[in-house]
Enzyme design. Sequence first.
Site, PDB file in Angstrom:
ATOM      1  N   TYR A   1      47.532  22.226  40.066  1.00  0.00           N
ATOM      2  CA  TYR A   1      47.060  21.323  38.896  1.00  0.00           C
ATOM      3  C   TYR A   1      48.673  21.399  38.380  1.00  0.00           C
ATOM      4  O   TYR A   1      49.831  21.564  39.582  1.00  0.00           O
ATOM      5  CB  TYR A   1      46.435  22.274  37.738  1.00  0.00           C
TER       6      TYR A   1
ATOM      7  N   CYS B   1      27.600  31.912  38.359  1.00  0.00           N
ATOM      8  CA  CYS B   1      28.808  31.935  37.903  1.00  0.00           C
ATOM      9  C   CYS B   1      29.452  30.251  38.003  1.00  0.00           C
ATOM     10  O   CYS B   1      29.173  29.931  37.092  1.00  0.00           O
ATOM     11  CB  CYS B   1      29.507  33.505  38.461  1.00  0.00           C
TER      12      CYS B   1
ATOM     13  N   CYS C   1      25.225  35.231  35.750  1.00  0.00           N
ATOM     14  CA  CYS C   1      24.994  36.240  37.551  1.00  0.00           C
ATOM     15  C   CYS C   1      23.359  36.252  38.101  1.00  0.00           C
ATOM     16  O   CYS C   1      22.418  36.554  37.468  1.00  0.00           O
ATOM     17  CB  CYS C   1      25.779  37.411  36.941  1.00  0.00           C
TER      18      CYS C   1
HETATM   19  C1  LIG Z   1      33.163  31.005  36.548  1.00  0.00           C
HETATM   20  C2  LIG Z   1      34.951  30.964  37.610  1.00  0.00           C
HETATM   21  C3  LIG Z   1      35.451  30.013  36.840  1.00  0.00           C
HETATM   22  C4  LIG Z   1      37.144  30.011  37.032  1.00  0.00           C
HETATM   23  N1  LIG Z   1      38.233  29.641  36.482  1.00  0.00           N
HETATM   24  C5  LIG Z   1      39.696  29.963  36.614  1.00  0.00           C
HETATM   25  C6  LIG Z   1      40.290  29.532  34.955  1.00  0.00           C
HETATM   26  O1  LIG Z   1      40.770  29.007  34.725  1.00  0.00           O
HETATM   27  N2  LIG Z   1      41.835  30.178  35.595  1.00  0.00           N
HETATM   28  C7  LIG Z   1      42.487  30.275  36.461  1.00  0.00           C
HETATM   29  O2  LIG Z   1      42.990  31.201  36.841  1.00  0.00           O
HETATM   30  N3  LIG Z   1      41.536  30.777  37.714  1.00  0.00           N
HETATM   31  C8  LIG Z   1      39.969  31.087  37.153  1.00  0.00           C
HETATM   32  N4  LIG Z   1      38.875  31.295  38.441  1.00  0.00           N
HETATM   33  C9  LIG Z   1      39.436  31.668  39.836  1.00  0.00           C
HETATM   34  C10 LIG Z   1      39.647  33.846  39.112  1.00  0.00           C
HETATM   35  O3  LIG Z   1      40.238  33.844  38.657  1.00  0.00           O
HETATM   36  C11 LIG Z   1      39.540  34.098  41.139  1.00  0.00           C
HETATM   37  O4  LIG Z   1      40.676  34.469  40.965  1.00  0.00           O
HETATM   38  C12 LIG Z   1      38.156  33.971  41.406  1.00  0.00           C
HETATM   39  O5  LIG Z   1      37.195  34.088  40.901  1.00  0.00           O
HETATM   40  C13 LIG Z   1      38.617  35.041  42.742  1.00  0.00           C
HETATM   41  O6  LIG Z   1      38.573  35.986  42.063  1.00  0.00           O
HETATM   42  P1  LIG Z   1      36.758  37.493  42.332  1.00  0.00           P
HETATM   43  O7  LIG Z   1      36.593  36.700  43.943  1.00  0.00           O
HETATM   44  O8  LIG Z   1      37.453  38.344  41.622  1.00  0.00           O
HETATM   45  O9  LIG Z   1      35.556  36.347  41.588  1.00  0.00           O
HETATM   46  C14 LIG Z   1      37.446  31.024  38.389  1.00  0.00           C
HETATM   47  C15 LIG Z   1      36.665  31.364  38.998  1.00  0.00           C
HETATM   48  C16 LIG Z   1      35.106  31.524  38.462  1.00  0.00           C
HETATM   49  C17 LIG Z   1      33.967  33.014  39.264  1.00  0.00           C
HETATM   50  S1  SF4 Z   2      26.403  38.235  42.384  1.00  0.00           S
HETATM   51 FE1  SF4 Z   2      26.834  37.171  40.263  1.00  0.00          FE
HETATM   52  S2  SF4 Z   2      29.037  37.249  39.965  1.00  0.00           S
HETATM   53 FE2  SF4 Z   2      28.587  37.207  42.699  1.00  0.00          FE
HETATM   54  S3  SF4 Z   2      28.736  35.525  42.988  1.00  0.00           S
HETATM   55 FE3  SF4 Z   2      26.926  35.732  42.795  1.00  0.00          FE
HETATM   56  S4  SF4 Z   2      26.061  34.814  40.497  1.00  0.00           S
HETATM   57 FE4  SF4 Z   2      28.493  35.207  40.823  1.00  0.00          FE
END
Ligand SMILES: Cc1cc2nc3c(=O)[nH]c(=O)nc-3n(C[C@H](O)[C@H](O)[C@H](O)COP(=O)(O)O)c2cc1C
Ligand code: SF4
Length: 652
Positions: free
Chosen positions: A174, A354, A366
């Site tokens: 970005y 999500c 979810c």
């Molecule tokens: C629906 C959604 C929206 C996201 N929006 C952002 C955001 O606004 N800013 C950001 O830094 N990361 C954003 N991310 C990335 C997450 O912070 C994170 O890095 C990513 O989901 C992987 O982590 P997880 O496996 O714990 O979900 C988003 C992720 C999801 C799922």
């Molecule tokens: S299990 Fe729920 S939170 Fe996880 S990726 Fe699927 S919809 Fe998103």
Amino acid sequence: MKHFPHLFSSARLGKVELKNRIIFGPHGTTLGHDGKVTDELVAYHEARARGGAGLTILESATVHKTYAYPKQFIYLGSDDCIAGISKLVKACHQHNCKVFGQLFHAGRAVRISTDGSQSVAWAPSEIPDERYRIVPRVMPNAMIYEIIEAYAEAALRLQKAGCDGVEVLAGMGYLVSQFMNPLSNKRDDEFGGSFENRLRFLAEILCRIRAKVGAEFVIGVRVSGDELDGLGLDAAAMLRICKALDEKPLVDYFNVIASSSATPFGWIRVFPPMEVEPLYAAPFAKEIKKNVGKPVILGGRINQPHEAESIIAEEVADFCAMVRPFIADPEFAIKAETGHSEDIRACVACNQACVGHRLAHFPISCIQHPESGRETIYGELIQAEYTKKVMVVGAGPAGMKAAIVAANRGHIVEIFEKSAQLGGSVLLAQQLPGREEFGGVASNLAHELQNTTATVHLNQEVTVQSINEFAADVVIFASGSVPRKAELDLDEKTDIVYAHDVLKYNAKTANSVVIADWRCDWIGLGVAEKLALEGCRVRLAVNGLVAGEQIQSIVRDAWIAKLNQLGVDIIPFARLFGSVEKTVFFQHTTSNEAIVLEGVDTLVVAHGYTSNTHLQDAMDGDKVETISIGDCIQPRSVEEAVLEGLKAGVSV
Ligand SMILES: Cc1cc2nc3c(=O)[nH]c(=O)nc-3n(C[C@H](O)[C@H](O)[C@H](O)COP(=O)(O)O)c2cc1C
Ligand code: SF4
């Protein structure tokens, strides 16, 4: 005994003490309205604060009008935002959960718009990326200073709202990273050229924020440890940037992930689906941690508390940021802390409700926990006024969810499944190559069901007679769907099998296979991958724009990458028309022109599913109250099944 002692030890981020190392990471929710925080967003964050997160980092919020934002995003460019954020902060603080904000400008990465028309994309230089394919307008020097000031003003508004800190989104391709990257920044003023000049935009933002908010407020950066796509900043470049920020010192912490919005490969890793290995960003965080003095947060596919515990114990990072694990289970942290890890509803990285909702501009939720994003409606389960006898027919995701909710509300629930296993359509879905993790949906629901008072009957086919004998107050039909056998005008000499049979019974196919994929969902992609892995030559003819057109775009793109590696040919816009022996005819759906595929040893037909309604039809006219949910209304996905299960459980 203390569970996960490293994870549940307190630590400081800048001047702020967090009660544990668990952070609900930043993510867009689409729960805002008119650029402001809503009651829905407050309730959403409060649920995770109550569930034990030590810190929540709010979604990326727009700082300046040069990045046109849709109404459901948060806009920090005016004081109007302060009241809503303040409400959210108070709600989280009640649970000893700190709150930071995240500041965002997309630069050239603009596709969304406020009114359907294309807005102007501004960037350091006139260089497009591979996802948005927009030649951006070059930011004049004065505009850059205006935007820097807007970041500082936005941080001040967060502080006025009561937030404990702020981070600048400086990764993922970005705007900030477009300035830092020599491939996207060709400026010849003080913001381009040398390393120092390219870093100046971020450095100025951080200095101006500090000047506005004072010494106590925490300031961090979210960086991509590697943008992973050849067009972005690689690990060495990012490490140099982090070291420079650390030395000055300009930041209190580094929040590390690995991804970019600039190419499909990088974008897949912004929202890593199950194809991306757990902890994929850990090596980058570890390297940054070794080289800086400030705390490091690691995010991305940290799904289980024991994984998070080892990240802290092995000094890969100081904190763990989890997003989807908390969307799937708001009580992730508290369950781990109190020794109930086995009750955590682990996220399966399907990205359906999500990321899928977010990218379609709907409030996130979810598939496993439809209460997410709907906390103001379903946040609290209300006990039933009268106890009813509830019979649930079918123990797929819809039936199990209905049974769980109804039983937890105090009803007497019995659930009947004709097969030997709980799970319904999920049991088949998890057999698709690389989709084993999806089986977690069934095992999580089965585990929750076990923890209720509901009685489970396996290997029991329900009939009209057994329904009448049971004498329930309410019967919930969740009887699912069966493969659809479309009427086709095909040569009997053509070898034909159905996709469902290939998956479920390993039905034999010969070497050269054509798959006629009418639905364009998981099945066509999965059968193509399975047969290609088994050594077949595979042509996937899809009746749509692209293979997997019906499924979430990140999951689809990751799957297409696998098919590409396996040499599967994808033929779009193909309507199955007929066959003569080993030649199969399709029509191009936009022109009706013939597409002729020769040398086909086996034609695999994937023509979707149809609702299983035989019991409901037979019951027509009976007086018992019935509710139908999930695929037996219409075959859709697990998301609708579980949501309708929730609604049925709440309504009885
Ligand atoms: C629906 C959604 C929206 C996201 N929006 C952002 C955001 O606004 N800013 C950001 O830094 N990361 C954003 N991310 C990335 C997450 O912070 C994170 O890095 C990513 O989901 C992987 O982590 P997880 O496996 O714990 O979900 C988003 C992720 C999801 C799922
Ligand atoms: S299990 Fe729920 S939170 Fe996880 S990726 Fe699927 S919809 Fe998103």
